[in-house]
Design a protein around this motif. Structure first.
Motif, PDB file in Angstrom:
ATOM      1  N   VAL A   1       0.812  -1.151  -0.001  1.00 33.53           N
ATOM      2  CA  VAL A   1      -0.036   0.053   0.030  1.00 33.53           C
ATOM      3  C   VAL A   1       1.019   1.288  -0.055  1.00 33.53           C
ATOM      4  CG1 VAL A   1      -1.868   1.385   1.069  1.00 33.53           C
ATOM      5  CG2 VAL A   1      -1.880  -1.105   1.282  1.00 33.53           C
ATOM      6  N   LEU A   2       0.863   1.961  -0.906  1.00 31.65           N
ATOM      7  CA  LEU A   2       1.533   3.413  -1.143  1.00 31.65           C
ATOM      8  C   LEU A   2       0.662   4.642  -0.640  1.00 31.65           C
ATOM      9  CD1 LEU A   2       3.951   4.789  -2.169  1.00 31.65           C
ATOM     10  CD2 LEU A   2       2.526   5.210  -4.304  1.00 31.65           C
ATOM     11  N   PHE A   3       1.053   5.542   0.385  1.00 33.70           N
ATOM     12  CA  PHE A   3       0.188   6.483   0.829  1.00 33.70           C
ATOM     13  C   PHE A   3       0.803   7.741   0.018  1.00 33.70           C
ATOM     14  CE2 PHE A   3      -0.534   3.468   4.139  1.00 33.70           C
ATOM     15  CZ  PHE A   3      -1.853   3.473   4.264  1.00 33.70           C
ATOM     16  N   ALA A   4      -0.147   8.804  -0.287  1.00 31.68           N
ATOM     17  CA  ALA A   4       0.439   9.856  -1.175  1.00 31.68           C
ATOM     18  C   ALA A   4      -0.783  10.961  -0.847  1.00 31.68           C
ATOM     19  CB  ALA A   4       0.434   9.639  -2.410  1.00 31.68           C
ATOM     20  N   VAL A   5      -0.390  12.194  -1.167  1.00 30.95           N
ATOM     21  CA  VAL A   5      -1.422  13.164  -0.920  1.00 30.95           C
ATOM     22  C   VAL A   5      -2.118  13.299  -2.024  1.00 30.95           C
ATOM     23  CG1 VAL A   5      -1.725  15.886  -0.382  1.00 30.95           C
ATOM     24  CG2 VAL A   5       0.091  14.736   0.738  1.00 30.95           C
ATOM     25  N   ASP A   6      -1.490  13.405  -3.244  1.00 28.58           N
ATOM     26  CA  ASP A   6      -2.377  13.451  -4.501  1.00 28.58           C
ATOM     27  C   ASP A   6      -2.324  12.612  -5.635  1.00 28.58           C
ATOM     28  OD1 ASP A   6      -3.016  16.392  -4.166  1.00 28.58           O
ATOM     29  OD2 ASP A   6      -0.683  16.552  -3.926  1.00 28.58           O
ATOM     30  N   PRO A   7      -3.416  12.050  -6.200  1.00 33.35           N
ATOM     31  CA  PRO A   7      -3.444  11.119  -7.114  1.00 33.35           C
ATOM     32  C   PRO A   7      -3.015  11.596  -8.489  1.00 33.35           C
ATOM     33  CG  PRO A   7      -5.657  11.677  -6.849  1.00 33.35           C
ATOM     34  CD  PRO A   7      -4.804  12.609  -5.762  1.00 33.35           C
ATOM     35  N   VAL A   8      -1.655  11.753  -8.738  1.00 37.13           N
ATOM     36  CA  VAL A   8      -1.161  12.265 -10.102  1.00 37.13           C
ATOM     37  C   VAL A   8      -0.278  11.440 -10.622  1.00 37.13           C
ATOM     38  CG1 VAL A   8      -1.339  14.947  -9.250  1.00 37.13           C
ATOM     39  CG2 VAL A   8       0.645  13.512  -8.629  1.00 37.13           C
ATOM     40  N   HIS A   9       0.123  11.799 -11.777  1.00 32.82           N
ATOM     41  CA  HIS A   9       1.062  11.001 -12.596  1.00 32.82           C
ATOM     42  C   HIS A   9       2.347  10.331 -12.065  1.00 32.82           C
ATOM     43  CE1 HIS A   9      -1.114  10.862 -16.277  1.00 32.82           C
ATOM     44  NE2 HIS A   9      -1.619  12.374 -16.275  1.00 32.82           N
ATOM     45  N   ALA A  10       3.018  11.398 -11.215  1.00 33.32           N
ATOM     46  CA  ALA A  10       4.356  10.969 -10.434  1.00 33.32           C
ATOM     47  C   ALA A  10       3.950   9.957  -9.226  1.00 33.32           C
ATOM     48  CB  ALA A  10       4.897  12.410  -9.725  1.00 33.32           C
ATOM     49  N   VAL A  11       2.882  10.394  -8.831  1.00 32.19           N
ATOM     50  CA  VAL A  11       2.803   9.154  -7.733  1.00 32.19           C
ATOM     51  C   VAL A  11       2.315   7.797  -8.420  1.00 32.19           C
ATOM     52  CG1 VAL A  11       0.704   8.565  -5.844  1.00 32.19           C
ATOM     53  CG2 VAL A  11       1.853  10.747  -5.908  1.00 32.19           C
TER      54      VAL A  11
END
Length: 390
Positions: free
Chosen positions: A43-53
């Motif tokens: 599971v990856l946690f990130a702030v924004d669902p953008v291409h880099a993520v």
């Protein structure tokens, strides 16, 4: 649950931690894509669902990405890969990576986004800046023959009554005498039509969420031995909860506004915007109000909160200027992404603990990919000369 959880297992845990029913009505939280039955190893946690993520998720081999910000906040009629959001969604689906969003349901949770920010800054004695109302409760009182009291408590508990904090089946019982006289047409469990009866009964009191009122009353009628059980419901007074927007807390030791701004800069991930502050640099700071993300809608609450400083993001000129004219708390403005990034390791720990308690394990990772949109910052002298303003 198996050692390797399914997507449904993981999202159920997230929903318990960050209840989707507590999201704002305009928000879009919960699952965006993914098969509920697919196994989740990473599971990856990130702030924004953008291409880099998404690139990071693919390279790391993630099965699920949990983001704070929604991908599809507004309704759409298609997800063609002709737009940035469409391409993100197509990439996720084509690589078998699920996406789950915890946004305003995480903002107001206890603990939630602002708790994580407060923790990063070393604040204690936290309370909500704008408390949310507690779930409305009813108090149920019902009378039952002594021998049937515990079975009735069990039935009411199964329907959702008697849950208080981390306890369930909470009830108060007291003995007494019930009296009644069955009328023609009645089919009494005890006694006969026309006869006055006196029965040793137990008074049972339990609380229940008001939203479960119909289910609890139905369970009561089904489990009670009497043809016409005697009971009453009372709506309990509305109370504030430990949930809500923002937090107020205190530093272990007082500092100055300049010292607090330095602390903030050291605690948050670096961004081009850095940290801005409005107020006397030598102003004492001990009590801090804050709101992770855009918090200018709580400026009035912060002004009267008794805090020495209010920290949030995305402050605009006029609201900030008017706020300072009142002579209240100082202001500290930080990058939106940086403030909310502090929630990621917080959510990671809570999910791992929740799954571990159910015998499941996942690999987790907090994305350090900086998705703050600003890339360049050019510092200017503070207090420009009259010549430079011409």
């Amino acid at each position: 649950m198996t050692a390797v959880p399914s997507l449904a297992d993981v999202t159920d845990c997230l929903d318990r931690l960050y209840d989707p029913h507590r999201a704002e009505s305009w928000d879009a939280v919960g699952p965006v894509c993914g098969d509920p039955e697919q196994p989740v190893h990473k599971v990856l946690f990130a702030v924004d669902p953008v291409h880099a993520v998404v690139d990071e998720a693919v390279q790391w081999g993630a099965d699920l990405v949990v983001t704070h910000h929604p991908l599809l906040l507004r309704p759409v009629h298609g997800i063609a890969a002709t737009t940035p959001k469409g391409r993100v969604l197509h990439r996720l689906i084509s690589t078998g990576i699920a996406l789950q969003v915890c946004h305003t349901n995480a903002d107001t949770a206890d603990p939630g986004v602002s708790d994580a920010l407060a923790e990063a800054l070393g604040l204690s004695d936290l309370r909500p800046l704008a408390p949310a109302a507690a779930d409305p409760l009813d108090a149920l009182v019902v009378y039952v023959p002594e021998e049937g009291a515990q079975a009735l408590v069990d039935a009411l508990s199964a329907a959702g009554a008697g849950a208080i904090g981390d306890y369930d089946r909470c009830a108060f019982t007291a003995p007494g005498t019930g009296t009644f006289r069955p009328q023609p047409g009645a089919h009494p469990t005890i006694g006969a039509v026309g006869d006055i009866e006196q029965v040793r009964e137990t008074r049972v009191e339990m609380v229940l969420p008001r939203r479960l009122r119909a289910a609890v009353v139905s369970a009561l009628r089904a489990a009670h031995p009497y043809e016409e059980p005697a009971f009453h419901l009372v709506e309990m007074a509305a109370l504030s909860s430990s949930r809500g927007a923002g937090r107020i807390g205190v530093l272990a030791e007082a500092t100055t506004l300049q010292g607090f701004a330095d602390r903030v800069a050291a605690a948050l991930p670096a961004t081009a915007a850095g940290v801005r502050a409005a107020g006397d640099p030598e102003q004492p700071v001990r009590t801090v109000a804050l709101c992770g993300g855009a918090g200018d809608s709580y400026l009035d609450v912060a002004r009267t909160s008794g805090a020495d400083v209010y920290l949030t993001s995305d402050l605009r000129h006029h609201p900030a200027s008017e706020f300072r004219e009142y002579g209240g708390p100082a202001l500290v403005d930080v990058a939106h992404w940086a403030a909310e990034w502090t929630w990621l390791p917080h959510a990671e720990r809570r999910l791992v603990d929740a799954l571990s308690g159910q015998g499941a394990t996942v690999g987790t990772r907090v994305s350090h990919t900086r998705t703050d949109p600003w890339q360049i910052h050019v510092a200017q002298p503070v207090g420009p000369t009259e010549e430079s303003l011409r």
